[in-house]
Design a protein around this motif. Structure first.
Motif, mmCIF file in Angstrom:
data_model
loop_
_atom_site.group_PDB
_atom_site.id
_atom_site.type_symbol
_atom_site.label_atom_id
_atom_site.label_comp_id
_atom_site.label_asym_id
_atom_site.label_seq_id
_atom_site.Cartn_x
_atom_site.Cartn_y
_atom_site.Cartn_z
ATOM 1 N N ILE A 1 11.491 1.843 4.297
ATOM 2 C CA ILE A 1 11.166 3.165 4.118
ATOM 3 C C ILE A 1 10.206 3.481 3.083
ATOM 4 C CG2 ILE A 1 12.843 3.429 2.196
ATOM 5 C CD1 ILE A 1 13.735 5.984 3.515
ATOM 6 N N ARG A 2 9.377 4.712 3.445
ATOM 7 C CA ARG A 2 8.331 5.271 2.284
ATOM 8 C C ARG A 2 8.647 6.670 2.219
ATOM 9 N NH1 ARG A 2 3.529 6.062 5.514
ATOM 10 N NH2 ARG A 2 3.762 5.423 7.731
ATOM 11 N N PHE A 3 8.246 7.128 1.293
ATOM 12 C CA PHE A 3 8.339 8.797 0.993
ATOM 13 C C PHE A 3 7.189 9.378 0.703
ATOM 14 C CE2 PHE A 3 12.102 6.401 -0.736
ATOM 15 C CZ PHE A 3 13.107 7.030 -0.101
ATOM 16 N N GLN A 4 6.830 10.361 1.527
ATOM 17 C CA GLN A 4 5.568 11.049 1.305
ATOM 18 C C GLN A 4 5.796 12.604 1.541
ATOM 19 O OE1 GLN A 4 4.397 8.356 4.386
ATOM 20 N NE2 GLN A 4 3.782 10.086 5.787
ATOM 21 N N SER A 5 4.748 13.485 1.547
ATOM 22 C CA SER A 5 4.803 14.709 1.726
ATOM 23 C C SER A 5 4.171 15.487 2.935
ATOM 24 C CB SER A 5 3.918 15.435 0.633
ATOM 25 O OG SER A 5 2.423 15.170 0.465
ATOM 26 N N LYS A 6 3.448 14.595 3.740
ATOM 27 C CA LYS A 6 2.995 15.037 5.044
ATOM 28 C C LYS A 6 3.723 14.015 6.222
ATOM 29 C CE LYS A 6 0.578 18.571 3.889
ATOM 30 N NZ LYS A 6 1.007 20.097 4.464
ATOM 31 N N SER A 7 3.971 14.558 7.336
ATOM 32 C CA SER A 7 4.350 13.737 8.359
ATOM 33 C C SER A 7 3.036 12.761 8.920
ATOM 34 C CB SER A 7 4.817 14.530 9.673
ATOM 35 O OG SER A 7 6.038 15.275 9.337
ATOM 36 N N ASP A 8 3.491 11.523 9.527
ATOM 37 C CA ASP A 8 2.394 10.888 10.222
ATOM 38 C C ASP A 8 3.178 10.587 11.644
ATOM 39 O OD1 ASP A 8 4.321 8.878 9.329
ATOM 40 O OD2 ASP A 8 2.673 7.938 8.065
ATOM 41 N N SER A 9 2.293 9.833 12.378
ATOM 42 C CA SER A 9 2.896 9.541 13.762
ATOM 43 C C SER A 9 4.437 8.701 13.666
ATOM 44 C CB SER A 9 1.995 8.602 14.547
ATOM 45 O OG SER A 9 1.709 7.511 13.889
ATOM 46 N N ALA A 10 5.121 9.079 14.705
ATOM 47 C CA ALA A 10 6.295 8.509 14.679
ATOM 48 C C ALA A 10 6.929 8.668 16.104
ATOM 49 C CB ALA A 10 7.430 9.097 13.664
ATOM 50 N N ASP A 11 7.793 7.784 16.372
ATOM 51 C CA ASP A 11 8.631 7.886 17.758
ATOM 52 C C ASP A 11 9.680 8.997 17.612
ATOM 53 O OD1 ASP A 11 7.205 5.430 18.941
ATOM 54 O OD2 ASP A 11 8.596 4.402 17.189
ATOM 55 N N PHE B 1 15.181 0.754 11.351
ATOM 56 C CA PHE B 1 14.010 1.701 11.766
ATOM 57 C C PHE B 1 13.172 1.613 10.424
ATOM 58 C CE2 PHE B 1 17.737 3.914 14.064
ATOM 59 C CZ PHE B 1 16.955 3.631 15.324
ATOM 60 N N GLU B 2 11.867 1.849 10.871
ATOM 61 C CA GLU B 2 10.785 2.131 10.053
ATOM 62 C C GLU B 2 10.460 3.676 9.954
ATOM 63 O OE1 GLU B 2 5.802 1.819 9.970
ATOM 64 O OE2 GLU B 2 6.999 0.334 11.206
ATOM 65 N N VAL B 3 10.960 4.185 8.454
ATOM 66 C CA VAL B 3 11.110 5.269 8.119
ATOM 67 C C VAL B 3 10.269 5.659 7.175
ATOM 68 C CG1 VAL B 3 12.896 7.006 7.325
ATOM 69 C CG2 VAL B 3 13.774 4.911 8.464
ATOM 70 N N SER B 4 9.799 7.241 7.820
ATOM 71 C CA SER B 4 9.055 8.101 6.496
ATOM 72 C C SER B 4 9.928 9.082 6.179
ATOM 73 C CB SER B 4 7.766 8.480 7.075
ATOM 74 O OG SER B 4 6.861 7.349 7.488
ATOM 75 N N GLY B 5 10.214 9.370 4.942
ATOM 76 C CA GLY B 5 11.041 10.307 4.302
ATOM 77 C C GLY B 5 9.936 11.263 3.895
ATOM 78 N N ILE B 6 9.844 12.433 4.380
ATOM 79 C CA ILE B 6 9.081 13.576 4.122
ATOM 80 C C ILE B 6 9.658 14.892 3.173
ATOM 81 C CG2 ILE B 6 7.199 15.055 5.081
ATOM 82 C CD1 ILE B 6 7.105 12.475 6.060
ATOM 83 N N ASP B 7 8.898 15.270 2.141
ATOM 84 C CA ASP B 7 9.588 16.371 1.438
ATOM 85 C C ASP B 7 8.417 16.962 1.002
ATOM 86 O OD1 ASP B 7 12.532 17.192 0.846
ATOM 87 O OD2 ASP B 7 11.050 18.001 -0.536
ATOM 88 N N ILE B 8 8.278 18.451 0.797
ATOM 89 C CA ILE B 8 7.214 19.156 0.115
ATOM 90 C C ILE B 8 7.320 18.929 -1.314
ATOM 91 C CG2 ILE B 8 6.757 20.823 1.976
ATOM 92 C CD1 ILE B 8 8.595 22.914 0.521
#
Length: 200
Positions: free
Chosen positions: A64-74, A24-31
């Protein structure tokens, strides 16, 4: 497919890494911006060998990439804390905050899965929240145009990867199709039996 994992704690981060390992192409989100910086700079260490092995594999980590805000996903997976309050009820503020973040990018046909430990009526809270923020995501009969499921985590820290892969899972769908969509996601890396039921 694109997957967004919200909450990179002892459940969310291993789930994100296993999803990346599964292609999967993953975005890991955390504040937690410090955690995001450490993960992006490959400075994070785990107590589990299996997690470190995945984290140090460049072929997996390119997914995978890590960021603080959600972007579009399935697919969106919420794995944030739900601490117990003094009156013995669950604090759902982290879940509802994650919903607010996801609502900015949620589209018809997307799948939203809650893994956080929640009370039986969590679907009512989530549906009401999204309907208030995005009424266009509901049809004329007030039915959601996205898939909502609840799949509570069942792991013990220290052996997380093995337990995520091998433990049986129960998926409750707001509709049967919602449960099937969630099962398709988990089936990519869960070898344990996956049972489908209603969301309550």
């Amino acid at each position: 497919m694109k997957v967004s994992i919200i909450g990179l704690g002892y459940v969310g981060l291993p789930t994100a890494l296993l999803a990346a390992k599964s292609g999967f192409e993953v975005s890991g989100i955390d504040i937690d911006s410090e955690k995001i910086d450490q993960l992006n700079n490959n400075k994070f260490t785990f107590d589990e060998f299996a997690l470190n092995e995945i984290f140090q594999n460049p072929e997996i980590m390119k997914n995978i990439r890590f960021q603080s805000k959600s972007d579009s996903a399935d697919i969106f997976v919420i794995a944030v804390p739900t601490p117990i309050q003094e009156d013995k009820t669950s604090d759902l503020s982290y879940v509802l905050s994650a919903i607010e973040d996801i609502a900015k990018v949620l589209k018809p046909g997307n799948t939203l899965i809650i893994e956080s430990t929640c009370p039986v009526n969590i679907a009512d809270h989530v549906i009401a929240k999204i309907q208030n923020l995005l009424p266009k995501l509901f049809n004329d009969l007030n039915q959601p145009l996205f898939h909502l499921s609840y799949c509570p985590e069942r792991v013990l820290p220290g052996n997380t990867v093995s337990e995520i892969i091998n433990n049986p899972r129960a998926i409750g769908g707001y509709t049967n199709e919602s449960a099937i969509q969630a099962k398709c996601f988990y089936s990519a890396f869960v070898k344990g039996d996956i049972s489908i039921t209603n969301i309550k």
